[in-house]
Structures are given as structure tokens and as C-alpha cells.
Design a protein around this motif. Structure first.
Motif, short mmCIF file in Angstrom:
data_model
loop_
_atom_site.label_atom_id
_atom_site.label_comp_id
_atom_site.label_asym_id
_atom_site.label_seq_id
_atom_site.Cartn_x
_atom_site.Cartn_y
_atom_site.Cartn_z
N SER A 140 24.78 25.60 -74.63
CA SER A 140 22.87 25.98 -74.04
C SER A 140 22.51 26.48 -75.58
CB SER A 140 22.85 26.63 -73.26
OG SER A 140 23.80 28.65 -73.19
N ALA A 184 22.65 27.19 -64.60
CA ALA A 184 21.70 26.20 -64.42
C ALA A 184 20.42 26.52 -63.87
CB ALA A 184 22.28 25.45 -63.87
N LEU A 185 20.46 27.21 -63.21
CA LEU A 185 18.85 28.88 -62.79
C LEU A 185 18.72 28.62 -64.03
CD1 LEU A 185 16.76 28.71 -60.81
CD2 LEU A 185 18.74 30.48 -59.69
N MET A 214 14.05 27.94 -69.38
CA MET A 214 13.44 26.54 -70.21
C MET A 214 11.59 26.87 -70.17
SD MET A 214 15.04 24.88 -72.95
CE MET A 214 14.13 23.80 -72.71
N ARG A 215 11.33 27.20 -68.84
CA ARG A 215 9.97 27.19 -67.73
C ARG A 215 8.79 28.16 -68.76
NH1 ARG A 215 9.66 27.83 -62.85
NH2 ARG A 215 12.13 28.61 -62.85
N TRP A 262 17.25 26.34 -66.17
CA TRP A 262 15.59 26.48 -65.79
C TRP A 262 15.23 27.50 -65.93
CZ3 TRP A 262 13.79 26.69 -60.47
CH2 TRP A 262 13.00 25.78 -60.12
N GLN A 263 14.80 28.87 -65.92
CA GLN A 263 14.19 29.32 -65.74
C GLN A 263 13.78 30.00 -67.23
OE1 GLN A 263 15.66 33.74 -65.09
NE2 GLN A 263 13.40 34.55 -64.22
N THR A 302 9.32 30.02 -57.17
CA THR A 302 10.31 29.12 -56.89
C THR A 302 11.24 29.29 -57.52
OG1 THR A 302 8.24 27.86 -57.55
CG2 THR A 302 10.04 26.39 -58.32
N THR A 303 11.75 30.35 -58.46
CA THR A 303 12.97 31.03 -59.14
C THR A 303 13.68 31.29 -58.11
OG1 THR A 303 11.88 31.44 -61.19
CG2 THR A 303 14.10 31.73 -60.54
#
Length: 313
Positions: free
Chosen positions: A161, A258-259, A265-266, A262-263, A276-277
Motif C-alpha cells: 500500500s 481494505a476499508l 483513497m476517497r 478505500w477510506q 458509507t464508511t
């Protein structure tokens, strides 16, 4: 288990611990800052992180297993590269310069960037070799074995990552601690400039996404998984239950990693998750809790009665 821990990684742990203390002292006596953070904060964090990581590797490599020549060699390569990496970070800190993503034409900085560009991928591959060798053999109990394997692959995901930061091509002109302007070709923040408001000690952004969060959580999944296996053993649970709980925890930790990617990158801060998170995290918690419940029930199931042989007349 053998009594001899892997010496290169053990010595590295000692050196990193001493280095962390030295960097902590430097933060007190050297008031310079870099992008709003104490100049010596970065080498301090790296030293603490790698002291923990290398100590874990030293213990792990002492577990009786086949292919010790391969795993010991990989551990030695990892230790050597980690030593060089933190050493160069400390050198750049002493000079008041940026360590990563620094495009300055300063000769020493160019050497640092070239060294990182070759040594870091080599360390990554050494960790992959270590994980692969330990994936195809039996060592320790199944709970510890699965904890080690899962932890190593989580650490590899965490290291991978880190490349997300390098792939963020967002050139920006920054000022180092000596007042020199330098162009940084990448960064760790998403949606906001690097060096903004951050959490204490870690410096993780509180206004935007920060790829250092999943990088940290992934790399130290190795310690979490091993400590979990040892804690479960201390509770006296059956081996089968411990093993299943370790597997559930590994899957849950992978989901959390992964969460966090994702968090980040947003462009969402760790400490200010959106709806959403929260929903995704809630779903993950439910799945992990259900898996843990099933694992615990497997240890309370009543075994089938043993049939007694009928005596012959």
C-alpha cells in the motif's frame, strides 16, 4: 522453539530502540519543523515501527522449521535494508530535508532517492520469500502457524500500500527546514496537501485521506495476529477453537485493511468517517462477530458417544 533468536533482526531491534530514544531527544533540543511537524518525528516513528517489526521477525525466525537457510537469509536482507533506510531518513532529517519524493538535484539527496528506489523493492521481495517459504510447511501449533502466515501476508499488503503514495503524481513545491524550495513529486495525503492538521504523534491527516493509515495497520498486522494467538492460548481454549478464531480474525483484519485503503483513497479522514464508511465497518463487525461465535460454538459441541464393544459369548 529454539532458544536462539535470529541475530541480525534482533540486533536491528536494539539499534532501532536506541535510535528512537535519540530521535525523541532530538525532537526536544531541535525545534526545527518540516511541513508543520517536528523535524525528527519521521525518523522517530520509523525507528519505533521497525524496532517492533524486527523483534517480531527475530522471534518468528527462531521457530523450528525447514528452509531456515532461506528464511534466515531473507531476514538478514530485511534487517540490512531497514538499517540503511532509517539511517538515511535520519541523515536527511539532520540536514533539514525531505526524505521521500524529493526531486532536489542535491547529490546526497539523489543518492538517497536512488537507494530507496532499489532497496525498498528488494526488502519487499525478501518479505514475500519469507512468507512463501513458511506457507508450505508445518511449524508450531496450527493456531500460531496460521497467525504467522496471515500476519506476514498482511504485512506484505501493508508494504504494498506504500506504493499508492508513490503513484500519487501530484507535484507540489514545498519548503524544507532550511528554507529551501523543493518540488515533491508524490505524497501521502489524498484530497488535501501534505503537512496539514494531523493527529498527535502519528501526524495522520484530520482533514483528508491519509495513505499512511492502511500502510501502518497492514504492516503491523503481523504483531496483532501473533499476539492474538498467544492470548488465546493463555485463555486455555481448545486448539481447534483457537485456530478458527485466528482465521476469523485474519479475515476481519484483511477487511479492515481494505476499508482503510478505500477510506483514504476517497479523501476521507480516519477520525471523520462518513455514513458509507460506518455502514461498511458495521457490516464487517457483524460478519466477524458471527464468525467468532461459530468458532466458539465449535468448542462446546458435545462429542458423539463412543460405542462400547459388545462382549463375545
Amino acid at each position: 522453539m529454539t532458544k536462539t533468536w535470529h541475530r541480525p533482526t534482533l540486533w536491528l531491534a536494539v539499534v532501532m530502540a536506541v535510535g528512537a530514544v535519540a530521535c525523541a531527544v532530538a525532537m526536544v533540543v531541535d525545534g526545527r519543523v518540516l511541513q508543520g511537524a517536528p523535524l525528527w518525528a519521521k525518523p522517530f516513528k520509523f525507528a519505533v515501527s521497525l524496532a517492533v517489526y524486527s523483534a517480531t521477525l527475530s522471534w518468528l525466525l527462531a521457530l523450528p522449521h525447514r528452509g531456515r537457510k532461506w528464511t534466515s537469509g531473507a531476514g538478514t536482507v530485511i534487517a540490512g535494508i531497514m538499517f540503511v533506510e532509517v539511517g538515511l531518513i535520519a541523515v536527511q532529517a539532520g540536514r533539514g530535508m525531505f526524505t521521500h519524493y524529493n526531486s532536489s538535484d542535491d547529490p546526497l539527496n539523489q543518492f538517497v532517492q536512488m537507494t530507496f528506489g532499489t532497496a525498498i523493492p528488494a526488502m519487499f521481495l525478501a518479505n514475500v520469500v519469507l512468507a512463501l517459504v513458511l506457507s508450505f510447511q508445518r511449524f508450531a501449533g496450527p493456531d500460531v502457524r496460521w497467525a504467522v502466515r496471515a500476519g506476514l501476508y498482511l504485512a506484505i499488503l501493508g508494504m504494498a500500500s506504500g506504493y499508492l503514495m508513490a503513484f500519487q503524481r501530484k507535484p507540489v513545491t514545498a519548503v524544507d527546514a532550511g528554507g529551501r524550495e523543493v518540488e515533491l513529486v508524490a505524497g501521502h495525503s489524498v484530497g488535501v496537501p501534505d503537512g496539514g492538521p494531523g493527529l498527535p504523534i502519528t501526524g495522520w491527516s484530520t482533514t483528508g485521506g491519509d495513505l499512511r493509515v492502511p500502510h501502518f495497520f497492514g504492516m503491523h498486522g503481523l504483531q496483532v495476529m501473533i499476539l492474538l494467538a498467544l492470548a488465546l492460548a493463555g485463555l486455555g481454549l481448545a486448539e481447534r477453537v483457537r485456530t478458527r478464531l485466528v482465521v476469523v480474525a485474519a479475515l476481519g483484519y484483511t477487511g479492515l485493511f481494505a476499508l482503510l485503503v478505500w477510506q483514504a483513497m476517497r479523501g476521507e479522514p480516519l477520525v471523520h468517517p462518513g455514513g458509507t464508511t460506518w455502514a461498511a465497518l458495521g457490516g464487517l463487525v457483524v460478519v466477524v462477530a458471527a464468525g467468532a461465535g461459530l468458532a466458539l460454538r465449535s468448542g462446546t459441541a458435545v462429542p458423539p458417544p463412543v460405542r462400547q464393544p459388545v462382549p463375545q459369548r
